[in-house]
Design an enzyme around this catalytic site. Structure first.
Site, PDB file in Angstrom:
ATOM      1  N   HIS A 264      26.323  10.665  62.192  1.00 29.57           N
ATOM      2  CA  HIS A 264      27.247  11.563  62.882  1.00 29.57           C
ATOM      3  C   HIS A 264      27.013  12.979  62.317  1.00 29.57           C
ATOM      4  CE1 HIS A 264      31.211  13.426  63.685  1.00 29.57           C
ATOM      5  NE2 HIS A 264      31.358  12.517  64.624  1.00 29.57           N
TER       6      HIS A 264
ATOM      7  N   ASP B 167      29.305   6.441  54.854  1.00 27.56           N
ATOM      8  CA  ASP B 167      30.234   6.867  55.900  1.00 27.56           C
ATOM      9  C   ASP B 167      30.717   5.602  56.613  1.00 27.56           C
ATOM     10  OD1 ASP B 167      31.547   7.772  58.102  1.00 27.56           O
ATOM     11  OD2 ASP B 167      29.922   9.033  58.868  1.00 27.56           O
TER      12      ASP B 167
ATOM     13  N   CYS C  31      28.515  13.449  69.039  1.00 28.65           N
ATOM     14  CA  CYS C  31      28.270  14.035  67.725  1.00 28.65           C
ATOM     15  C   CYS C  31      27.098  13.354  67.024  1.00 28.65           C
ATOM     16  CB  CYS C  31      29.512  13.997  66.839  1.00 28.65           C
ATOM     17  SG  CYS C  31      30.889  14.883  67.527  1.00 28.65           S
TER      18      CYS C  31
HETATM   19  C1  LIG Z   1      30.240   7.556  61.991  1.00 25.13           C
HETATM   20  C2  LIG Z   1      31.221   8.679  61.994  1.00 25.13           C
HETATM   21  N1  LIG Z   1      31.279   9.510  60.943  1.00 25.13           N
HETATM   22  C3  LIG Z   1      32.156  10.524  60.865  1.00 25.13           C
HETATM   23  C4  LIG Z   1      33.049  10.760  61.887  1.00 25.13           C
HETATM   24  C5  LIG Z   1      33.967  11.921  61.755  1.00 25.13           C
HETATM   25  O1  LIG Z   1      35.314  11.548  61.717  1.00 25.13           O
HETATM   26  P1  LIG Z   1      36.409  12.703  61.816  1.00 25.13           P
HETATM   27  O2  LIG Z   1      36.121  13.433  63.091  1.00 25.13           O
HETATM   28  O3  LIG Z   1      37.703  11.998  61.879  1.00 25.13           O
HETATM   29  O4  LIG Z   1      36.240  13.569  60.624  1.00 25.13           O
HETATM   30  C6  LIG Z   1      33.039   9.917  63.019  1.00 25.13           C
HETATM   31  C7  LIG Z   1      33.957  10.082  64.163  1.00 25.13           C
HETATM   32  O5  LIG Z   1      34.083  11.068  64.823  1.00 25.13           O
HETATM   33  C8  LIG Z   1      32.100   8.854  63.068  1.00 25.13           C
HETATM   34  O6  LIG Z   1      32.049   8.038  64.113  1.00 25.13           O
END
Ligand SMILES: Cc1ncc(COP(=O)(O)O)c(C=O)c1O
Ligand SMILES: Cc1ncc(COP(=O)(O)O)c(C=O)c1O
Lengths: 151, 411, 411, 151
Positions: B124, B201, B367
């Site tokens: 992400h 993550d 993303c």
């Molecule tokens: C794999 C992964 N990492 C990080 C995130 C980031 O999460 P957040 O937007 O709540 O910070 C997300 C979701 O958007 C995700 O799916």
């Protein structure tokens, strides 16, 4: 509520607060620590003097509320002159009392005036006050002991 | 269907939004849970109760409301520690989301020229850009694992990527685009072999499978509250206590200090060290209720449910002419987010037609632009299920996709 | 009493927590609003409605719930922009709290050796430690305005403090400890004269007086949601659009990007530039409802109410033997937080006895250790009122303080 | 709901989508810009060729949904051959239509096929798609004009 309050501010605590025992910084000492309660700013500077496995002296200077002041006074009363091992057991007993959320029945034989703090355990915000000097003492003692080992 | 959560009907009743009726009288078919999950009533009620009866600032307040609020906040920490099987509650740091947790690490782990950071092509953006910025600031080199055509990590050159100059290996447990479940234990071991810190993550893992930080053996792990049935505004950084206490402070402010003078300050230990300012109190309380709720249903049962729905969805999707699923095709090897392409119709247009039938999916790059670029696509459509998803909702999706094809007159 | 809010009874009914009964059947007398304010029903209901009916991730989601959620989030931005009289909605950045907003600036404003940053001795730790850390990282010098004995900024050496090497002048509008209202327009002008950026911490100002960023003329201004009747987990950074767009990114992650490749990324303009990851959505929505609520009552009326209560409280407190108030004694020159000392009783002990009577105040350093040190005290007791505070609550405080003296047998 | 959908996907839009006009990058040009819709990844590269205050050519390459593709095609149809001033007025008219939340009645004399986008204004998430190439064109034109001034 006044009963709860009286339970917190036992006469013994107020006496120690008004007339703290062993207060003031003294020599000799092997270690000195400075502990702070970050949330409220209470502070204690505490020195430990050990000799032959015995707590020869605990001296301290502190600013803080009645609970933190009285607890330093009671601590000094309880540990000065005791073998370090025994003092550590007292420390442990006091810790358990404080963390017991008011459910632990204090052992007067071990804690003497310290049993007056039983009521504090019901006030989570004040437990840190009661423990400030005790944590400082444990820290200082550990330092003094490791000094002894390395020197 | 074997494997579904036993009381699926009852569970659905826990989520008030599932009764929403959309434009044109369409019932909601919510298949966007990898984006954000819906909230059970118990989470909402817990937050309301906190706001209506116990609201006060924490730690600093000496009065009864303050004690109640602090107790609620700190017991949320206990719940999260239990959820992760963390050895110590002090290791649980509340952040604003997973992104902040990753950036906290990228800002505080010491990097310099000659060092390198290893990530993967399926991350992400939060686990890419945070490290890109850290490498720019420090002069460290950014490296990454590529992907196989099947959507798995290509570990072929792992021995060249991770070396004695590697300071951090950061990777997702479950891909939010491809669904891939990565071999986290193996990756952690590879990092450890070179003395590098491992950062997982778990944003997509924590919602759907049991996370045990001790079993995985990683150094740091992050997840985000709004994907595990909790509210927005709250995330979690977990790390080994000794490591966390060695990191320099992140934000300066209230509660993270030991003492402050105008000339200099000293800092508290974790967790407070990294919780400067008034934290997201009611959000942490809501998250505590959420992980309790998940724990009550059981992460193993949720995982089985997700796999069952995913298997059913993979079958249904592949029955559609011109549709190709990206990522692993074996439901037992993947999470519940399924991205796909439909020949001749752009993802936006798919999502739009689906929406007109009440089916909510995500369209775009999710993303994860580099993972899309790897497969030569610019965007995709993604359906993602959760513990409240029913096979009938998958049927509705499949039917709506058939309708989409005929609407755009393809095939 | 002249100056109180006309419908005080009705307003109090808006706050469900004010009906709380504490231990021993004591009604709640909440005098800790500078720490955090209570929440009106409309804020709670707006959040619940969002969670139960409109919850979805924003921006990224193409479906109806996504559109509703995005609309709710973005219209909260409009409401905050109106609340601050900001020239553009893009200038409103949602952060997690005031602390994060200050740290964002301290991390992104370019500083180097030879530069200096000027703050004041009455700042909250968040506006001290953030700059201490920035100066440590960059080699810039930290300077500060001292305080007069009356608790005001000592501007005597202003001409030596702020000079051509000054990059930032950061100061609080209203002190959270002394109550002092600072001459913000003058300070902004002094900063501007040397080309330095002005940063105003309006955490205590925004709740109680009209804030107009255009009238003040500052470059940046921050405040925190939970002190203006909003939820925790949300704060605001306002800044001039051109300045914000020149700052480098803060956190890397979702939504702050323009495009991402593994090798490099480019970044969006404000507000998204500084809103990496899933933002505090329901919290922003709650904050929007909160500033609407305050706007409806009127900040001028709230300010008058606060001054009236403050005047009454100053009188009452000063009638207590051994009690000394810190900071300005003229209610028209100060905010509604009043810190005091009571001879012979430690602030903790005062707060404890008051709490046994249902009176909630704060005891400690209030995250303003340097200001306490300046007056030679280690901690103090602080009462703070808000729009729901009644004169009868001040009477209860005063009576409880008399009781405290007799309880501890002082005087 | 199908009516709303048909309103969004008017035949005109689908026709432009299937057979975009003026697509492809051409020479000569004074400026080229690359715009991205960060949330969904739609992209356009767009060139502008101005001469004597007239939009001589607009050429583009783009990836994206039906709305963003069709809107680039309609843009090119509308502005090529028009004086820059008039093209800017058309731009403004289209912008107002898109930001009108479905309340603005489109002017067919000015917008021609562009009136088909009236339905898009009711879908906030899609407004950005419809505006992508228009924003790129405005940006490119401004650059081409300032080139003209400085060179
Ligand atoms: C794999 C992964 N990492 C990080 C995130 C980031 O999460 P957040 O937007 O709540 O910070 C997300 C979701 O958007 C995700 O799916
Ligand atoms: C003047 C001032 N600045 C900053 C803050 C920090 O606000 P927060 O803790 O919400 O970040 C506070 C309140 O705690 C404050 O009173």
């Amino acid at each position: 509520m006044s009963a709860e309050l009286d339970n917190l501010y036992q006469e013994i605590i107020l006496d120690h607060y008004k007339n703290p025992h062993h207060k003031g910084l003294r020599e000799p000492f092997e270690s000195e620590v400075h502990h702070v309660n970050p949330t409220c700013g209470d502070e204690v500077t505490l020195r430990v003097h050990l000799a032959g496995g015995v707590v020869e002296d605990v001296s301290y200077d502190s600013v803080g509320c009645s609970i933190s002041q009285a607890s330093a006074s009671v601590l000094a009363d309880l540990v000065i002159g005791k073998p370090v091992d025994e003092a550590m057991t007292i420390h442990q007993t006091f810790l358990e009392l404080m963390q017991g959320k008011g459910q632990v029945v204090p052992d007067e034989d071990v804690l003497e005036d310290g049993i007056a703090f039983a009521g504090v355990a019901k006030f989570p915000a004040r437990v840190k006050c009661a423990l400030l000097s005790w944590m400082a003492w444990k820290d200082a003692t550990a330092q003094a002991q490791s000094e002894g080992v390395t020197s | 269907m074997e494997g579904l959560l036993p009381d699926l009907d009852v569970i659905r009743k826990d989520f008030p939004i599932l009764e929403r009726v959309l434009a044109g009288g369409q019932p909601l078919v919510y298949l966007d849970s990898a984006n954000t999950s819906q909230k059970p009533q118990i989470v909402i009620d817990t937050m309301v109760d906190h706001l209506e009866r116990h609201n006060a600032n924490i730690a600093r307040a000496m009065h009864q409301l303050g004690a109640e609020s602090t107790e609620a906040y700190e017991s949320a920490r206990d719940k999260v520690a239990a959820f992760l099987n963390a050895p110590s509650r002090n290791e649980v740091i509340f952040t604003k989301n997973a992104t902040e947790a990753l950036n906290l690490l990228a800002r505080t782990i010491d990097l310099g020229p000659g060092d390198n950071v290893v990530i993967t092509e399926m991350e992400h953006h939060s686990n890419i850009v945070s490290w890109q910025l850290a490498c720019e600031r420090s002069g460290a080199e950014l490296r990454w694992f590529g992907l196989t055509d099947g959507g798995e990590l290509d570990l072929g050159n792992a021995d060249r990527l991770i070396d004695e100059h590697t300071k951090v290996v950061a990777f997702t447990w479950v891909s939010n685009m491809l669904g891939t479940i990565n071999p986290v234990v193996d990756l952690v071991a590879r990092a450890k072999a070179f003395g590098a810190l491992s950062v997982i993550d778990a944003s997509q893992a924590a919602p759907q499978l049991p996370v045990d930080v001790q079993a995985v053996g990683c150094d740091f792990l992050v997840f985000t509250g709004h994907k595990v049935c909790g509210p927005t505004g709250i995330g979690v950084l977990w790390g080994r206590e000794a490591l966390l206490n060695e990191l320099p402070p992140f934000h300066g402010g209230g509660e993270m200090i030991e003492t402050v003078t105008m000339a200099r300050s000293t800092y508290a230990k974790v967790p407070h060290r990294f919780e400067a300012g008034t934290p997201p109190i009611v959000e942490a309380v809501g998250l505590g209720a959420a992980v309790d709720y998940l724990g009550h249903i059981g992460l193993d049962a949720i995982h089985t449910h997700e796999q069952t729905i995913t298997r059913y969805a993979l079958e249904g999707l592949q029955s559609i002419p011109g549709l190709s699923v990206m990522g692993p095709l074996d439901a037992t090897q993947r999470g519940g987010a399924i991205s796909f392409e439909l020949e001749g119709v752009h993802p936006h247009d798919i999502a739009q037609v689906l929406d007109s039938r009440g089916v909510a999916v995500r369209a775009g790059h999710h993303c994860a632009k580099p993972a899309h670029a790897r497969f030569g696509v610019q965007s995709s459509t993604r359906m993602s299920s959760y513990l409240y998803t029913t096979p009938a909702e998958i049927d509705a999706l499949v039917e709506a996709l058939h309708h989409t094809r005929s609407y755009f007159k393809v095939g």
